[in-house]
Design a protein around this motif. Sequence first.
Motif, short mmCIF file in Angstrom:
data_model
loop_
_atom_site.label_atom_id
_atom_site.label_comp_id
_atom_site.label_asym_id
_atom_site.label_seq_id
_atom_site.Cartn_x
_atom_site.Cartn_y
_atom_site.Cartn_z
N VAL A 23 0.84 -1.20 0.00
CA VAL A 23 0.00 0.00 0.00
C VAL A 23 0.87 1.25 0.00
CG1 VAL A 23 -1.64 1.34 1.38
CG2 VAL A 23 -2.01 -1.10 1.04
N MET A 24 1.92 1.27 0.81
CA MET A 24 2.81 2.43 0.84
C MET A 24 3.50 2.62 -0.52
SD MET A 24 2.67 3.83 3.85
CE MET A 24 4.19 4.63 4.22
N GLY A 25 3.90 1.52 -1.15
CA GLY A 25 4.52 1.61 -2.47
C GLY A 25 3.56 2.15 -3.51
N ALA A 31 1.56 9.14 -6.17
CA ALA A 31 1.90 10.54 -5.91
C ALA A 31 3.01 11.03 -6.84
CB ALA A 31 2.32 10.71 -4.46
N TRP A 32 3.94 10.16 -7.17
CA TRP A 32 5.08 10.55 -8.00
C TRP A 32 4.68 10.72 -9.46
CZ3 TRP A 32 10.35 9.99 -6.03
CH2 TRP A 32 11.30 10.43 -6.92
N THR A 33 3.78 9.87 -9.96
CA THR A 33 3.46 9.87 -11.38
C THR A 33 2.26 10.72 -11.76
OG1 THR A 33 2.13 7.87 -11.15
CG2 THR A 33 4.45 7.58 -11.72
#
Length: 128
Positions: A23-25, A31-33
């Motif tokens: 889930v964290m990944g 958020a990054w993409t």
Amino acid sequence: MKANWNWLEGVVFISSCVLVALVMGYLAVDAWTTSSGPPDLTVRVGTPVASANAREWRVPVTVTNHGDSAAEEVHVRVSPRGGQEPKEEAEFVLAYVPRHSQREAWVSFRQEPTPERVEARAVGFATP
């Protein structure tokens, strides 16, 4: 002192750690993409439905946000094109339309509108 672990406790502990890591990944990659583009709203009108007493017609309206940002306080105006005067018009406000999602609402008219002759558009929104 040696702790005695039950095999079930070990399986639950390991699987919960893996689930939290996944889930964290996912959240980090999302958020990054994700770009920070503005909301991109489209409004679609459905098939009118007569009310129980046949005195008014209810029309479903679907607002879809194709953009990468959410929209708040989305003001939508719906009106039949052509027909008799005075022209009927209905408005509603959606509190929140998340990114890449849709919300549905209904409006009412006194005379039967046809879906092809109903104009609907988002006239304004706020960004959170």
